[in-house]
Structures are given as structure tokens and as C-alpha cells.
Design a protein around this motif. Sequence first.
Motif, short mmCIF file in Angstrom:
data_model
loop_
_atom_site.label_atom_id
_atom_site.label_comp_id
_atom_site.label_asym_id
_atom_site.label_seq_id
_atom_site.Cartn_x
_atom_site.Cartn_y
_atom_site.Cartn_z
N TYR A 7 0.89 -1.27 -0.07
CA TYR A 7 -0.07 -0.17 0.00
C TYR A 7 0.80 1.27 0.05
O TYR A 7 0.61 2.26 -0.67
CB TYR A 7 -1.04 -0.08 1.30
CG TYR A 7 -1.87 -1.07 1.29
CD1 TYR A 7 -2.18 -1.95 0.02
CD2 TYR A 7 -2.50 -1.65 2.51
CE1 TYR A 7 -3.17 -2.90 0.16
CE2 TYR A 7 -3.29 -2.81 2.60
CZ TYR A 7 -3.55 -3.45 1.58
OH TYR A 7 -4.44 -4.50 1.45
N LYS A 8 1.92 1.23 1.01
CA LYS A 8 2.72 2.41 0.89
C LYS A 8 3.47 2.65 -0.40
O LYS A 8 3.59 3.81 -0.97
CB LYS A 8 3.90 2.04 2.02
CG LYS A 8 3.41 2.19 3.11
CD LYS A 8 4.44 2.33 4.33
CE LYS A 8 4.25 2.34 5.75
NZ LYS A 8 5.11 2.17 6.85
N LEU A 11 0.87 4.26 -2.67
CA LEU A 11 0.93 5.72 -2.50
C LEU A 11 1.84 6.43 -3.08
O LEU A 11 1.68 7.41 -3.34
CB LEU A 11 0.38 5.70 -1.07
CG LEU A 11 -0.92 5.33 -0.49
CD1 LEU A 11 -0.67 5.08 0.92
CD2 LEU A 11 -1.90 6.52 -1.10
N SER A 14 1.81 7.02 -6.46
CA SER A 14 0.67 8.03 -6.96
C SER A 14 1.21 9.35 -6.49
O SER A 14 0.25 10.41 -6.73
CB SER A 14 -0.43 7.54 -6.38
OG SER A 14 -0.96 6.15 -6.65
N PRO A 18 2.40 8.33 2.23
CA PRO A 18 1.58 7.14 3.12
C PRO A 18 1.27 7.43 4.64
O PRO A 18 2.02 7.29 5.48
CB PRO A 18 2.59 5.96 2.97
CG PRO A 18 3.89 6.40 2.86
CD PRO A 18 3.82 7.53 2.44
N ARG A 22 -4.53 7.40 4.67
CA ARG A 22 -4.76 6.81 3.08
C ARG A 22 -4.23 5.22 3.31
O ARG A 22 -4.85 4.58 2.38
CB ARG A 22 -3.42 7.50 2.47
CG ARG A 22 -4.07 8.75 2.07
CD ARG A 22 -2.82 9.60 1.41
NE ARG A 22 -3.20 11.01 1.05
CZ ARG A 22 -2.44 11.89 0.64
NH1 ARG A 22 -1.06 11.80 0.91
NH2 ARG A 22 -2.69 13.01 0.36
N CYS A 26 -6.63 2.38 1.31
CA CYS A 26 -5.79 1.24 0.78
C CYS A 26 -6.38 -0.30 1.07
O CYS A 26 -6.71 -1.14 0.60
CB CYS A 26 -4.44 1.34 0.76
SG CYS A 26 -3.46 2.49 -0.04
N THR A 63 -7.44 11.14 -2.75
CA THR A 63 -6.66 9.89 -2.70
C THR A 63 -7.34 8.97 -3.87
O THR A 63 -6.37 8.68 -4.61
CB THR A 63 -6.92 9.06 -1.41
OG1 THR A 63 -6.22 9.99 -0.45
CG2 THR A 63 -5.83 7.92 -1.43
#
Lengths: 142, 142
Positions: A7-8, A11, A14, A18, A22, A26, A63
Motif C-alpha cells: 500500500y505504501k 501511495l 501515486s 503514506p 490513506r 488502501c 486519494t
Amino acid sequence: MSNISIYKEKLRESGLRPTRQRLKICEVLFTPEKTFHFTINDLTKIIENKLSEKISLATVYNTIHAFKKKGYLKEISINSDKSYFDTNVTEHHHFFDEDTNELIDCSNEEIDSVNIKKNITGKKIKSVEVLIKVASDNQNQN
Amino acid sequence: MSNISIYKEKLRESGLRPTRQRLKICEVLFTPEKTFHFTINDLTKIIENKLSEKISLATVYNTIHAFKKKGYLKEISINSDKSYFDTNVTEHHHFFDEDTNELIDCSNEEIDSVNIKKNITGKKIKSVEVLIKVASDNQNQN
DNA sequence: TCAACAGTTTAGAATTGTTTTAATGTGAAC
DNA sequence: GTTCACATTAAAACAATTCTAAACTGTTGA
């Protein structure tokens, strides 16, 4: 749980830091086995109810937009008062059930590839989306 | 001009009384040789500018909705802040130019018919819409 | 002729989804 | 630890659409 690091990474890719908020987003979006469709409203409700976390709308919007821009989410072209998103980012299409306002995936195997014979000079095709509206047999057209 | 009687008939068919305001709307929608795409905002602007007539938004909305319900107009499934309508009610598809936000017709001859192999139990297909998003070759994906 | 009424028009208010704002918070790098 | 760019937040702004309530209109039928 190494999901967190995935997930980090998503992020950062993007262009977002993180943060706790957020990462929660995720978790909701990318943990489930099955992809799904949602509106911003759906998403904030899930976060509030399931995770008993309150995240400001502005954060959710920014996000989601960043994920969409990066290609981690797709926005579905359906004319509606709200925007629908899809965690399934592979090429596929949709049924829209007019009785229930529900979206149903239509995989590429379930539809013959669309062959477009026209092209717009100087323009490149970015996406091709097929939307199949369905409703009960015994129902008046609205 | 016998167009007027056609418009009156269309209105009655849609369950609406033929009033002055509604006939003006018909004039804008159904007089042109070529079909076209519009938003409610476009339509009210045309009425105000070309016909120097001021029609309340509520009237425009209720008339457009009645025409859509009756099948005299189609709403195009594009995810946008506003709704797009089409005076071309024959089966056809659309290009959407992401650079200019413009819709371009894609006739049935310009696209191979879409063959759907899946069906939803108890549901009937009401419409199949293909939306082809295009943008300049030399442009960043947004 | 005109009273009654169903449907219409209208301006403005309300609603809804989304974006912006401005103040405050936070965490990684020096 | 300070700093600074980025984040979060609640609230305000905004835009499309729908709703509301009051005034209007045109037909119908006494």
C-alpha cells in the motif's frame, strides 16, 4: 502483514505520502480478493462502519483521484448523479441493472472485441467501454 | 409551417400539453437537419440567445425528461458533472474527445456489432452503448 | 359567460455530489 | 529539535439538478 508495504508503495507511486488515513483507504480498496465497484459515499461509509475511522471527505477525494490518475482505479462511464469507481483495472465492460442500479462486470471473454472502423484524425484511442443496460423482462421502459 | 403540429403531437405523445415554452424547446431540438448533442445548459443558452426567449430551468428539465422517457431523446452514458443528451435516437455509439470534451457520433456502420455472450438471468438487454475515449497522440494520460 | 380545475410556468429555495479554502497538524531531513 | 513541504480537516463554495409554492392558463361544462 506485508500488505502495508504494498500500500505504501502504491501511495508513493501515486505521488502521495503514506499516511494513516490513506493506508485505511488502501485497506478497504485493495485487501478484498474480489474487485468491486463503489462510489465515494460507499467508500466513506465502509471506512466509518467497518474500521470505525472518520476520514474527511477531502482526503478521500484526493486519494481516489490520485489512484485513478495513476491507474490503480478506473472510473466507470455511466451517467449518474454520482461517480462510480472500479478496483478492477483490467480491460472489461459492464452491465448496469436499471432495476437495482447495480453494476456487474462483463469480462473480455464474455464479449466479442469491439472493432472500430473509424478513426479521428490526430487522436488516439484511450479506452473503449461497453455499457449494457438491462432490466426486468416484465418492466416498463422508464 | 406544419412542423408546429408535429411538435404538438410529440408533446402530447409525451404526456405534455403543447405550451408556448415547450414548442420553443421543440423548435430548437427537432428543427435542425442534423442531430446534435447538448446539455441542459447548452439548450437554455440557445433558447435565450437565438430565440431571445427566457424559459425557466424547471420547464426545460421537465420537458427534456418527458422526451427522454418517451424516446424522443437519448441520454448518453458518459460520466461527467453534467448530463449529455442526443437528438439522434437511432442505435449508435460515441467517441469522446478528452481534449475538447466533445462528443462525436460513431454510426453502426463504423463499428462491428457488439456480440455479448453473457446474459443476466431474468433481465433483458435494454441498450448497448460503446464509448470510445480519444485524445491527442502527444498528450499525457490524465 | 364564467367558475372550476388540472396541468404549467416560474423564481427561488433545497438538495446533492464535488471542489476549494484556510487553518492547523505531522513527519522526514537537515 | 527545527523546518518545511505536504496532509488533514471542517466548513464554505460551487454546480447540476430537483423541489416548492404561488401565480397563470386553457379547457370543460354549468
